[in-house]
Design a protein around this motif. Structure first.
Motif, PDB file in Angstrom:
ATOM      1  N   VAL A 103       0.859  -1.186   0.000  1.00  0.00           N
ATOM      2  CA  VAL A 103       0.000   0.000   0.000  1.00  0.00           C
ATOM      3  C   VAL A 103       0.894   1.234   0.000  1.00  0.00           C
ATOM      4  CG1 VAL A 103      -1.631   1.364   1.385  1.00  0.00           C
ATOM      5  CG2 VAL A 103      -1.943  -1.110   1.173  1.00  0.00           C
ATOM      6  N   VAL A 104       0.545   2.214  -0.838  1.00  0.00           N
ATOM      7  CA  VAL A 104       1.190   3.525  -0.793  1.00  0.00           C
ATOM      8  C   VAL A 104       0.175   4.487  -0.189  1.00  0.00           C
ATOM      9  CG1 VAL A 104       2.213   5.423  -2.098  1.00  0.00           C
ATOM     10  CG2 VAL A 104       2.604   3.058  -2.839  1.00  0.00           C
ATOM     11  N   TYR A 105       0.529   5.014   0.981  1.00  0.00           N
ATOM     12  CA  TYR A 105      -0.346   5.932   1.706  1.00  0.00           C
ATOM     13  C   TYR A 105       0.181   7.345   1.519  1.00  0.00           C
ATOM     14  CZ  TYR A 105      -2.750   7.945   5.846  1.00  0.00           C
ATOM     15  OH  TYR A 105      -3.505   8.722   6.700  1.00  0.00           O
ATOM     16  N   PHE A 106      -0.539   8.148   0.716  1.00  0.00           N
ATOM     17  CA  PHE A 106      -0.193   9.544   0.496  1.00  0.00           C
ATOM     18  C   PHE A 106      -0.794  10.352   1.640  1.00  0.00           C
ATOM     19  CE2 PHE A 106       0.081   7.781  -3.765  1.00  0.00           C
ATOM     20  CZ  PHE A 106       1.181   8.420  -4.302  1.00  0.00           C
ATOM     21  N   ARG A 107       0.061  11.011   2.423  1.00  0.00           N
ATOM     22  CA  ARG A 107      -0.474  11.789   3.540  1.00  0.00           C
ATOM     23  C   ARG A 107       0.320  13.076   3.743  1.00  0.00           C
ATOM     24  NH1 ARG A 107       1.374   8.329   8.881  1.00  0.00           N
ATOM     25  NH2 ARG A 107       3.454   9.209   8.985  1.00  0.00           N
ATOM     26  N   GLU A 108      -0.360  14.031   4.362  1.00  0.00           N
ATOM     27  CA  GLU A 108       0.279  15.303   4.673  1.00  0.00           C
ATOM     28  C   GLU A 108       1.371  15.086   5.705  1.00  0.00           C
ATOM     29  OE1 GLU A 108      -2.374  18.663   5.472  1.00  0.00           O
ATOM     30  OE2 GLU A 108      -3.989  17.465   4.582  1.00  0.00           O
ATOM     31  N   GLY A 109       2.464  15.814   5.540  1.00  0.00           N
ATOM     32  CA  GLY A 109       3.556  15.726   6.498  1.00  0.00           C
ATOM     33  C   GLY A 109       4.265  17.056   6.597  1.00  0.00           C
ATOM     34  N   ASN A 110       5.225  17.133   7.490  1.00  0.00           N
ATOM     35  CA  ASN A 110       5.990  18.366   7.662  1.00  0.00           C
ATOM     36  C   ASN A 110       7.076  18.528   6.614  1.00  0.00           C
ATOM     37  OD1 ASN A 110       4.510  19.108   9.935  1.00  0.00           O
ATOM     38  ND2 ASN A 110       5.819  17.900  11.279  1.00  0.00           N
ATOM     39  N   SER A 111       7.436  17.433   5.961  1.00  0.00           N
ATOM     40  CA  SER A 111       8.455  17.478   4.912  1.00  0.00           C
ATOM     41  C   SER A 111       8.073  16.471   3.836  1.00  0.00           C
ATOM     42  CB  SER A 111       9.833  17.152   5.493  1.00  0.00           C
ATOM     43  OG  SER A 111       9.825  15.842   6.039  1.00  0.00           O
TER      44      SER A 111
END
Length: 147
Positions: A103-111
């Motif tokens: 699974v590739v989980y695209f998520r918001e992050g700090n970088s």
């Protein structure tokens, strides 16, 4: 690589591939656990993201483009969401990942970075453009252009 309107195209492994960014523009995205090992030689890769993400448009576009490019290599991308959604997409979570179907989980992050947790690739970014860049980084890795 040949520039075509809004994308770069290249013949990789005797098949056409399209990208938004050149390899030199994405190779500096940290891949903390070498996601390429997990993604190479798969028939299916599942992708997921949060429906309420600030960057949901860019993530959806990334998923769509990833699916189009990898279809040329007989790799099926199954799109989903991380929770119940109004699009009737399947709920796909990291806990659903296996070595056969990561699974590739695209998520918001700090970088902007890529990491691996078991069989789940966490693709984090904090801008629309960086989600497109991270998608290209993953596809280049799958196709062996970037290690």
């Amino acid at each position: 690589f040949i520039k075509k309107l809004d994308r770069w195209e290249s013949k990789i492994n005797d098949r056409q591939a399209a990208f938004s960014f050149l390899p030199t523009e994405v190779e500096n995205i940290p891949d903390l656990n070498s996601s390429a090992k997990l993604l190479k030689n798969k028939f299916e890769i599942d992708t997921t993201y949060d429906m309420n993400s600030t960057y949901k448009g860019a993530i959806a576009l990334s998923n769509y483009q990833m699916g189009l490019t990898l279809a040329n290599y007989n790799i099926f991308i199954r799109h989903g969401m991380a929770s119940n959604n109004t699009f009737n997409l399947p709920i796909i979570k990291c806990k659903d990942a296996t070595s056969q179907v990561p699974v590739v989980y695209f998520r918001e992050g700090n970088s902007t970075r890529i990491s691996v947790n078991d069989n789940c690739i966490i693709a984090e970014a904090n801008s629309n453009a960086d989600f497109i860049r991270i998608k290209d980084r993953l596809v280049y890795s799958i196709l062996g252009v970037i290690k």
